[in-house]
Motif scaffolding. Structure first.
Motif, PDB file in Angstrom:
ATOM      1  N   ASP A 155      36.145  22.331  27.463  1.00  0.00           N
ATOM      2  CA  ASP A 155      37.119  23.415  27.619  1.00  0.00           C
ATOM      3  C   ASP A 155      38.487  23.078  27.010  1.00  0.00           C
ATOM      4  N   GLY A 156      38.531  22.017  26.195  1.00  0.00           N
ATOM      5  CA  GLY A 156      39.760  21.672  25.477  1.00  0.00           C
ATOM      6  C   GLY A 156      40.776  20.894  26.278  1.00  0.00           C
ATOM      7  N   VAL A 157      40.370  20.364  27.424  1.00  0.00           N
ATOM      8  CA  VAL A 157      41.292  19.587  28.245  1.00  0.00           C
ATOM      9  C   VAL A 157      41.122  18.107  27.900  1.00  0.00           C
ATOM     10  N   PRO A 158      42.222  17.438  27.549  1.00  0.00           N
ATOM     11  CA  PRO A 158      42.131  16.010  27.217  1.00  0.00           C
ATOM     12  C   PRO A 158      41.692  15.185  28.429  1.00  0.00           C
ATOM     13  N   GLY A 159      41.177  14.016  28.147  1.00  0.00           N
ATOM     14  CA  GLY A 159      40.793  13.096  29.214  1.00  0.00           C
ATOM     15  C   GLY A 159      42.011  12.439  29.826  1.00  0.00           C
ATOM     16  N   PRO A 160      41.799  11.375  30.586  1.00  0.00           N
ATOM     17  CA  PRO A 160      42.914  10.687  31.257  1.00  0.00           C
ATOM     18  C   PRO A 160      44.008  10.274  30.261  1.00  0.00           C
TER      19      PRO A 160
ATOM     20  N   VAL B 297      54.008  26.581  20.750  1.00  0.00           N
ATOM     21  CA  VAL B 297      53.240  27.294  21.771  1.00  0.00           C
ATOM     22  C   VAL B 297      51.783  27.443  21.346  1.00  0.00           C
ATOM     23  N   ALA B 298      51.534  27.571  20.059  1.00  0.00           N
ATOM     24  CA  ALA B 298      50.157  27.699  19.568  1.00  0.00           C
ATOM     25  C   ALA B 298      49.323  26.458  19.898  1.00  0.00           C
ATOM     26  N   MET B 299      49.975  25.334  20.138  1.00  0.00           N
ATOM     27  CA  MET B 299      49.249  24.106  20.485  1.00  0.00           C
ATOM     28  C   MET B 299      48.420  24.266  21.756  1.00  0.00           C
ATOM     29  N   ILE B 300      48.824  25.167  22.650  1.00  0.00           N
ATOM     30  CA  ILE B 300      48.087  25.344  23.904  1.00  0.00           C
ATOM     31  C   ILE B 300      47.300  26.644  23.938  1.00  0.00           C
ATOM     32  N   GLY B 301      47.439  27.472  22.948  1.00  0.00           N
ATOM     33  CA  GLY B 301      46.693  28.725  22.897  1.00  0.00           C
ATOM     34  C   GLY B 301      47.401  29.855  23.627  1.00  0.00           C
ATOM     35  N   GLU B 302      47.096  31.066  23.202  1.00  0.00           N
ATOM     36  CA  GLU B 302      47.777  32.255  23.717  1.00  0.00           C
ATOM     37  C   GLU B 302      47.541  32.466  25.212  1.00  0.00           C
ATOM     38  N   GLU B 303      46.296  32.297  25.658  1.00  0.00           N
ATOM     39  CA  GLU B 303      45.996  32.534  27.080  1.00  0.00           C
ATOM     40  C   GLU B 303      46.718  31.526  27.974  1.00  0.00           C
ATOM     41  N   ARG B 304      46.627  30.250  27.614  1.00  0.00           N
ATOM     42  CA  ARG B 304      47.311  29.234  28.431  1.00  0.00           C
ATOM     43  C   ARG B 304      48.825  29.416  28.371  1.00  0.00           C
ATOM     44  N   ALA B 305      49.346  29.815  27.216  1.00  0.00           N
ATOM     45  CA  ALA B 305      50.795  30.034  27.097  1.00  0.00           C
ATOM     46  C   ALA B 305      51.240  31.137  28.061  1.00  0.00           C
ATOM     47  N   GLY B 306      50.472  32.205  28.163  1.00  0.00           N
ATOM     48  CA  GLY B 306      50.801  33.281  29.095  1.00  0.00           C
ATOM     49  C   GLY B 306      50.767  32.816  30.536  1.00  0.00           C
ATOM     50  N   GLN B 307      49.758  32.023  30.875  1.00  0.00           N
ATOM     51  CA  GLN B 307      49.651  31.484  32.236  1.00  0.00           C
ATOM     52  C   GLN B 307      50.834  30.558  32.535  1.00  0.00           C
ATOM     53  N   LEU B 308      51.146  29.708  31.588  1.00  0.00           N
ATOM     54  CA  LEU B 308      52.249  28.769  31.778  1.00  0.00           C
ATOM     55  C   LEU B 308      53.575  29.505  31.917  1.00  0.00           C
ATOM     56  N   GLU B 309      53.775  30.548  31.137  1.00  0.00           N
ATOM     57  CA  GLU B 309      55.013  31.313  31.235  1.00  0.00           C
ATOM     58  C   GLU B 309      55.189  31.885  32.645  1.00  0.00           C
ATOM     59  N   GLU B 310      54.135  32.425  33.217  1.00  0.00           N
ATOM     60  CA  GLU B 310      54.228  32.984  34.567  1.00  0.00           C
ATOM     61  C   GLU B 310      54.501  31.900  35.611  1.00  0.00           C
ATOM     62  N   ILE B 311      53.829  30.764  35.474  1.00  0.00           N
ATOM     63  CA  ILE B 311      54.063  29.651  36.404  1.00  0.00           C
ATOM     64  C   ILE B 311      55.513  29.185  36.320  1.00  0.00           C
ATOM     65  N   LEU B 312      56.017  29.029  35.107  1.00  0.00           N
ATOM     66  CA  LEU B 312      57.396  28.567  34.929  1.00  0.00           C
ATOM     67  C   LEU B 312      58.398  29.600  35.415  1.00  0.00           C
ATOM     68  N   ARG B 313      58.084  30.880  35.254  1.00  0.00           N
ATOM     69  CA  ARG B 313      58.973  31.943  35.748  1.00  0.00           C
ATOM     70  C   ARG B 313      59.137  31.825  37.265  1.00  0.00           C
ATOM     71  N   VAL B 314      58.024  31.627  37.969  1.00  0.00           N
ATOM     72  CA  VAL B 314      58.055  31.487  39.422  1.00  0.00           C
ATOM     73  C   VAL B 314      58.846  30.244  39.814  1.00  0.00           C
ATOM     74  N   TRP B 315      58.592  29.134  39.130  1.00  0.00           N
ATOM     75  CA  TRP B 315      59.263  27.877  39.454  1.00  0.00           C
ATOM     76  C   TRP B 315      60.770  27.983  39.215  1.00  0.00           C
ATOM     77  N   LEU B 316      61.148  28.563  38.067  1.00  0.00           N
ATOM     78  CA  LEU B 316      62.579  28.723  37.776  1.00  0.00           C
ATOM     79  C   LEU B 316      63.259  29.640  38.785  1.00  0.00           C
ATOM     80  N   ALA B 317      62.567  30.693  39.208  1.00  0.00           N
ATOM     81  CA  ALA B 317      63.153  31.604  40.196  1.00  0.00           C
ATOM     82  C   ALA B 317      63.442  30.871  41.504  1.00  0.00           C
TER      83      ALA B 317
END
Length: 174
Positions: A4-9, A145-165
């Protein structure tokens, strides 16, 4: 790398393992998020600053010019307003403005609405520099941002929005 494109340890996993071994009484799981985020932020800053340097700017210079440019015509603000929008002390802002003025990118002049006040305004050269730098900056951000892909970028943006708030005051509108 997993299917699924996730690096190992990584180094952070090794760091956490060492702390878990040395301090089993502590839950060090937040390091997986905070330390990675900190390291990512450092890498991103390095890559962003490379672009600014190509245009003869430091990170703070870019911030001041971008703040003036995005404000629209007549591309001017008071020094205090610039300090507030860039989260810099007024003393720090004065140094930035002095440097940008010496470079011919901004000028200080009387406020057209308040003859007693002064504003900092983009010069024609300053507008050229920030427009070119900002164009390259946005292309660079797209690459990063393309390094993580469009879907993950959208998810990360929402997570960071909540955290920053949770961490910041609501922003004043530009």
């Amino acid at each position: 790398m997993t299917d699924d494109g996730v690096p190992g340890p990584d180094r952070i996993d090794l760091l956490r393992s060492a702390w878990e071994r040395e301090r089993p009484d502590l839950d060090v799981s937040p390091q997986g998020v905070v330390t990675r985020l900190h390291r990512v932020a450092n890498h991103l800053t390095d890559r962003l600053v490379e672009v600014y340097r190509r245009h003869g700017l430091g990170e703070g210079d870019f911030d001041v010019l971008a703040t003036l440019r995005r404000g629209g015509e007549p591309f001017e603000r008071s020094a205090g307003d610039l300090a507030e929008h860039t989260l810099v002390t007024t003393g720090g802002m004065t140094k930035r403005i002095d440097r940008l003025e010496r470079a011919g990118l901004v000028e200080r002049r009387r406020d057209a609405h308040d003859g007693r006040g002064r504003v900092v305004a983009l010069t024609a050269r300053g507008r050229e520099v920030i427009d070119a730098a900002y164009t390259e900056h946005i292309a660079n951000e797209h690459r990063l941002v393309a390094m993580i892909g469009e879907e993950r970028a959208g998810q990360l943006e929402e997570i960071l929005r909540v955290w920053l708030a949770a961490l910041e005051e609501p922003p004043a509108h530009d």
